[in-house]
Design a protein around this motif. Structure first.
Motif, PDB file in Angstrom:
ATOM      1  N   UNK A 144      36.716  58.610  32.585  1.00 53.58           N
ATOM      2  CA  UNK A 144      38.083  58.275  32.986  1.00 53.58           C
ATOM      3  C   UNK A 144      38.063  57.262  34.136  1.00 53.58           C
ATOM      4  N   UNK A 145      37.218  57.503  35.113  1.00 55.07           N
ATOM      5  CA  UNK A 145      37.093  56.569  36.236  1.00 55.07           C
ATOM      6  C   UNK A 145      36.543  55.236  35.770  1.00 55.07           C
ATOM      7  N   UNK A 146      35.572  55.275  34.885  1.00 54.42           N
ATOM      8  CA  UNK A 146      34.996  54.026  34.376  1.00 54.42           C
ATOM      9  C   UNK A 146      36.056  53.177  33.676  1.00 54.42           C
ATOM     10  N   UNK A 147      36.905  53.834  32.889  1.00 50.74           N
ATOM     11  CA  UNK A 147      37.960  53.109  32.167  1.00 50.74           C
ATOM     12  C   UNK A 147      38.951  52.477  33.149  1.00 50.74           C
ATOM     13  N   UNK A 148      39.301  53.217  34.203  1.00 52.88           N
ATOM     14  CA  UNK A 148      40.216  52.673  35.208  1.00 52.88           C
ATOM     15  C   UNK A 148      39.634  51.418  35.856  1.00 52.88           C
ATOM     16  N   UNK A 149      38.364  51.510  36.235  1.00 55.75           N
ATOM     17  CA  UNK A 149      37.717  50.384  36.895  1.00 55.75           C
ATOM     18  C   UNK A 149      37.609  49.197  35.946  1.00 55.75           C
ATOM     19  N   UNK A 150      37.185  49.447  34.722  1.00 53.69           N
ATOM     20  CA  UNK A 150      37.024  48.382  33.739  1.00 53.69           C
ATOM     21  C   UNK A 150      38.351  47.674  33.476  1.00 53.69           C
ATOM     22  N   UNK A 151      39.411  48.451  33.302  1.00 52.92           N
ATOM     23  CA  UNK A 151      40.731  47.878  33.032  1.00 52.92           C
ATOM     24  C   UNK A 151      41.210  47.040  34.215  1.00 52.92           C
ATOM     25  N   UNK A 152      41.026  47.543  35.422  1.00 49.73           N
ATOM     26  CA  UNK A 152      41.460  46.831  36.618  1.00 49.73           C
ATOM     27  C   UNK A 152      40.726  45.512  36.770  1.00 49.73           C
ATOM     28  N   UNK A 153      39.405  45.535  36.601  1.00 48.02           N
ATOM     29  CA  UNK A 153      38.613  44.319  36.775  1.00 48.02           C
ATOM     30  C   UNK A 153      38.936  43.307  35.683  1.00 48.02           C
TER      31      UNK A 153
END
Length: 221
Positions: A144-153
């Motif tokens: 979940x955290x990885x997806x948030x970071x990936x989407x933001x970047x």
């Protein structure tokens, strides 16, 4: 006495005011280039962005450089053969004024970091992403955290691409973002509390030279 007052206070005395202005206009001051070049950086950043080379830009309120440089002399400044250091000249051109004529870093022999806008673009992206992703510190290191970071970047980089800072006709060709187990991290990384994001960026490089090729085309019947 009128002479002891400021120029603004004497503005009502037209003759004296104009005489003082005329005398001041005759004064010339030789300044180092650092302040002028810093102003060019700020103006280009504001008008275009850090990915635009701060070169081929005129200097305001400048009469001209104290040392005149021609094309042949500048060739020796572009790259110092031994160390690779480059000097960006300030040159005077007829009909164009005084221009900053160069956008190289001191790493003149390095194809990756040769140009100032490339180095500054990567600095901007690195600092911006570090600040924007600081919220994940002590968050769960999971999908979940990885997806948030990936989407933001990816959203941030796509915004830069739309402004013309990245090369490539599509976002997929301009950058990539990898984050997650088996992509950018190992199980050991997760156990040791590391969240690693891999980012690839295709930076736009300045067109430093214009090369024209001509061929003789024979007349066709």
């Amino acid at each position: 006495m009128a002479d002891s007052k400021t120029l603004k206070e004497n503005k009502g005395k037209t003759e004296f005011y104009n005489r003082v202005k005329a005398e001041l206009a005759k004064k010339r001051v030789v300044l180092p280039p650092s302040a002028a070049v810093a102003g060019v950086y700020a103006r280009v950043d504001r008008d275009r962005g850090v990915w635009k080379a701060p070169a081929n830009v005129s200097l305001a309120s400048v009469i001209g450089p104290t040392v005149k440089i021609n094309n042949q002399e500048q060739e020796n400044l572009n790259i110092e053969p031994t160390s690779g250091k480059s000097i960006n000249a300030i040159r005077s051109f007829t009909g164009k004024g005084t221009l900053v004529w160069g956008a190289r870093t001191l790493a003149g022999n390095d194809n990756e970091w040769r140009y100032i806008p490339v180095r500054r673009l990567f600095n901007l992206i690195e600092e911006s992403i570090q600040k924007s992703t600081s919220f994940v510190v002590f968050e769960s290191n999971n999908a979940i955290t990885w997806l948030k970071v990936k989407t933001m970047v990816e959203t941030y980089l796509e915004g830069l691409w739309r402004q013309g800072s990245l090369a490539g006709p599509t976002p997929e060709q301009a950058f990539f973002v990898n984050v997650g187990l088996g992509k950018s991290m190992t199980t050991q990384d997760i156990l040791e509390g590391r969240l690693i994001v891999e980012i690839g960026i295709a930076a736009v490089r300045p067109a430093e030279f214009i090369i024209l090729r001509f061929s003789h085309k024979l007349q066709e019947a």
